[in-house]
Every structure is written in structure tokens, then in C-alpha cells.
Design an enzyme around this catalytic site. Structure first.
Site, mmCIF file in Angstrom:
data_model
loop_
_atom_site.group_PDB
_atom_site.id
_atom_site.type_symbol
_atom_site.label_atom_id
_atom_site.label_comp_id
_atom_site.label_asym_id
_atom_site.label_seq_id
_atom_site.Cartn_x
_atom_site.Cartn_y
_atom_site.Cartn_z
ATOM 1 N N LYS A 1 0.829 -1.211 0.000
ATOM 2 C CA LYS A 1 0.000 0.000 0.000
ATOM 3 C C LYS A 1 0.866 1.265 0.000
ATOM 4 C CE LYS A 1 -4.030 -2.183 2.206
ATOM 5 N NZ LYS A 1 -5.022 -2.068 3.317
ATOM 6 N N TYR B 1 -12.268 -2.410 -3.916
ATOM 7 C CA TYR B 1 -12.817 -2.545 -2.564
ATOM 8 C C TYR B 1 -14.345 -2.505 -2.541
ATOM 9 C CZ TYR B 1 -8.352 -2.273 0.021
ATOM 10 O OH TYR B 1 -7.126 -2.528 0.575
ATOM 11 N N PHE C 1 -15.573 3.422 6.638
ATOM 12 C CA PHE C 1 -14.189 3.763 6.300
ATOM 13 C C PHE C 1 -13.931 3.787 4.793
ATOM 14 C CE2 PHE C 1 -14.238 -0.867 7.251
ATOM 15 C CZ PHE C 1 -13.736 -1.381 6.055
ATOM 16 N N ARG D 1 -2.140 -14.644 4.390
ATOM 17 C CA ARG D 1 -2.865 -13.934 5.445
ATOM 18 C C ARG D 1 -2.180 -14.134 6.802
ATOM 19 N NH1 ARG D 1 -7.161 -10.278 4.350
ATOM 20 N NH2 ARG D 1 -7.928 -10.757 6.435
ATOM 21 N N THR E 1 -5.702 -7.064 10.653
ATOM 22 C CA THR E 1 -5.977 -5.784 9.981
ATOM 23 C C THR E 1 -5.435 -4.610 10.785
ATOM 24 O OG1 THR E 1 -8.011 -6.786 9.130
ATOM 25 C CG2 THR E 1 -7.822 -4.386 8.959
ATOM 26 N N ARG F 1 2.338 -6.777 9.100
ATOM 27 C CA ARG F 1 1.665 -5.587 9.640
ATOM 28 C C ARG F 1 2.243 -5.164 10.986
ATOM 29 N NH1 ARG F 1 -4.352 -7.122 7.449
ATOM 30 N NH2 ARG F 1 -4.329 -5.831 5.562
ATOM 31 N N ASN G 1 -2.130 0.230 6.765
ATOM 32 C CA ASN G 1 -1.619 -1.023 7.333
ATOM 33 C C ASN G 1 -0.723 -1.803 6.365
ATOM 34 O OD1 ASN G 1 -3.627 -1.901 5.649
ATOM 35 N ND2 ASN G 1 -4.806 -2.975 7.219
ATOM 36 N N HIS H 1 -2.164 -5.299 1.483
ATOM 37 C CA HIS H 1 -3.414 -6.029 1.265
ATOM 38 C C HIS H 1 -3.086 -7.471 0.928
ATOM 39 C CE1 HIS H 1 -7.348 -7.189 -0.298
ATOM 40 N NE2 HIS H 1 -6.672 -7.812 -1.248
ATOM 41 N N GLU I 1 -9.523 -10.746 -7.527
ATOM 42 C CA GLU I 1 -8.506 -9.689 -7.361
ATOM 43 C C GLU I 1 -7.329 -9.847 -8.329
ATOM 44 O OE1 GLU I 1 -7.590 -9.723 -3.166
ATOM 45 O OE2 GLU I 1 -9.546 -8.871 -2.635
HETATM 46 N N1 UDP Z 1 -9.844 -0.477 7.124
HETATM 47 C C1 UDP Z 1 -9.975 0.724 7.781
HETATM 48 N N2 UDP Z 1 -10.721 0.771 8.950
HETATM 49 C C2 UDP Z 1 -11.335 -0.337 9.449
HETATM 50 C C3 UDP Z 1 -11.202 -1.555 8.770
HETATM 51 C C4 UDP Z 1 -10.456 -1.600 7.616
HETATM 52 O O1 UDP Z 1 -9.448 1.744 7.351
HETATM 53 O O2 UDP Z 1 -11.987 -0.240 10.504
HETATM 54 C C5 UDP Z 1 -9.056 -0.534 5.878
HETATM 55 C C6 UDP Z 1 -7.689 -1.213 6.046
HETATM 56 O O3 UDP Z 1 -6.759 -0.557 5.182
HETATM 57 C C7 UDP Z 1 -8.001 -2.627 5.588
HETATM 58 C C8 UDP Z 1 -9.002 -2.380 4.445
HETATM 59 O O4 UDP Z 1 -9.768 -1.281 4.910
HETATM 60 O O5 UDP Z 1 -6.838 -3.315 5.180
HETATM 61 C C9 UDP Z 1 -9.891 -3.531 4.091
HETATM 62 O O6 UDP Z 1 -10.534 -3.989 5.268
HETATM 63 P P1 UDP Z 1 -10.648 -5.536 5.605
HETATM 64 O O7 UDP Z 1 -11.608 -5.683 6.718
HETATM 65 O O8 UDP Z 1 -10.929 -6.299 4.343
HETATM 66 O O9 UDP Z 1 -9.185 -5.889 6.163
HETATM 67 P P2 UDP Z 1 -8.018 -6.799 5.562
HETATM 68 O O10 UDP Z 1 -8.642 -7.917 4.781
HETATM 69 O O11 UDP Z 1 -7.180 -5.878 4.687
HETATM 70 O O12 UDP Z 1 -7.253 -7.277 6.756
HETATM 71 MG MG MG Z 2 -10.060 -7.851 3.256
#
Ligand code: UDP
Ligand code: MG
Length: 137
Positions: free
Chosen positions: A9, A49, A57, A85, A91, A102, A112, A115, A126
Site C-alpha cells: 500500500k 474494494y 471507512f 494472510r 488488519t 503488519r 496497514n 493487502h 482480485e
Molecule cells: N480499514 C480501515 N478501517 C477499518 C477496517 C479496515 O481503514 O476499521 C481498511 C484497512 O486498510 C483494511 C481495508 O480497509 O486493510 C480492508 O478492510 P478488511 O476488513 O478487508 O481488512 P483486511 O482484509 O485488509 O485485513
Molecule cells: Mg479484506
């Protein structure tokens, strides 16, 4: 072999962490399958997204993801989605386990660092969202 989609990112690219992050995957048995260095426009980030479009968010996330260049990478390995993952961590970096990407490179729940696809179905969507078949090995 399975493919997953990783995005380094804008926060992590800006801090020159791209190489270190790719190295983590290489050190853990992943092979590069495709890569491109791009700056997403709003439409591209919103489409990527789309599952989060109703979340509070979403607007801020799209602004962040279009704020600078990203490294989009397809990686290959048995169980690539699940294993990536695990390497990536939670996250919210404050909940991420020691030794995860992370934990070591992320700033905040939004910024973070990386992705990673969350299921084989989303990985297929994706990878196809960024790569044509002839751009993948
Ligand atoms: N995100 C955020 N606030 C939140 C949750 C997610 O800004 O409360 C952002 C963060 O950059 C995250 C992305 O949105 O990586 C996608 O969210 P997801 O729940 O899919 O998390 P991930 O799969 O990336 O762990
Ligand atoms: Mg996700």
C-alpha cells in the site's frame, strides 16, 4: 498451486518497505507470479474494494489507496491465500502477532502496509482485476 493477490500500500511504498515485504514472501516459499507498479485512480480503487462500499471507512480507504503508488503482486504457492494472510497479520497492527508484516511495517488500521486476498474466491477476482492471463506466470 494457488495464486493470491498482494498490494504493498502507499504508506509502505512511501517508506521504501516494498523490497523488505516482498522478501518476507520469498523467504516463506512464495514465488512471484505477476507484478506491476501503478497509481490507482478513484474508480480503480473503488472497484477493488467494492465489498466495503457501505462501510464507514470506505471513502477514507479509497483516498488513502489513491494517495500514492502501490506495488500489485500476484504470488504462487500451495495454500497461498491462507499462508499469506498468516504472514500479513491482523488488519489492525496493534492486534497483529509479532513477526507479521503488519506488526513490523504498518502504521494504523487504515495505513496497514499491505493487502492480501481473504479467500480463494476473492483471490481469483482480485488477480483478474489487475492482471491479464498473459501477464501472469
Ligand atoms: N480499514 C480501515 N478501517 C477499518 C477496517 C479496515 O481503514 O476499521 C481498511 C484497512 O486498510 C483494511 C481495508 O480497509 O486493510 C480492508 O478492510 P478488511 O476488513 O478487508 O481488512 P483486511 O482484509 O485488509 O485485513
Ligand atoms: Mg479484506
Amino acid at each position: 498451486m494457488e495464486r493470491t493477490l498482494i498490494i504493498v500500500k502507499p504508506d509502505a511504498v512511501g517508506k521504501n518497505f516494498s523490497g523488505d515485504i516482498i522478501k518476507r514472501f520469498e523467504n516463506n516459499g512464495f514465488k512471484l507470479s505477476g507484478a506491476k507498479f501503478i497509481k490507482m485512480d478513484k474508480k480503480k480503487a473503488e472497484g477493488f474494494y467494492y465489498v466495503h462500499k457501505e462501510r464507514p471507512f470506505f471513502g477514507s480507504l479509497v483516498d488513502f489507496m489513491t494517495s500514492g503508488p502501490v506495488f500489485v503482486i500476484s504470488l504462487k504457492k500451495d495454500n497461498a491465500v491462507k499462508d499469506a494472510r498468516k504472514l500479513i497479520g491482523a488488519t489492525n497492527p496493534s492486534n497483529a502477532e509479532a513477526g507479521t508484516i503488519r506488526k513490523d511495517f504498518a502504521e494504523s488500521i487504515e495505513r496497514n502496509a499491505i493487502h492480501g486476498s481473504d479467500s480463494t474466491e476473492s483471490a481469483q477476482f482480485e488477480v483478474g482485476y489487475f492482471f491479464k492471463a498473459e501477464e501472469l506466470l
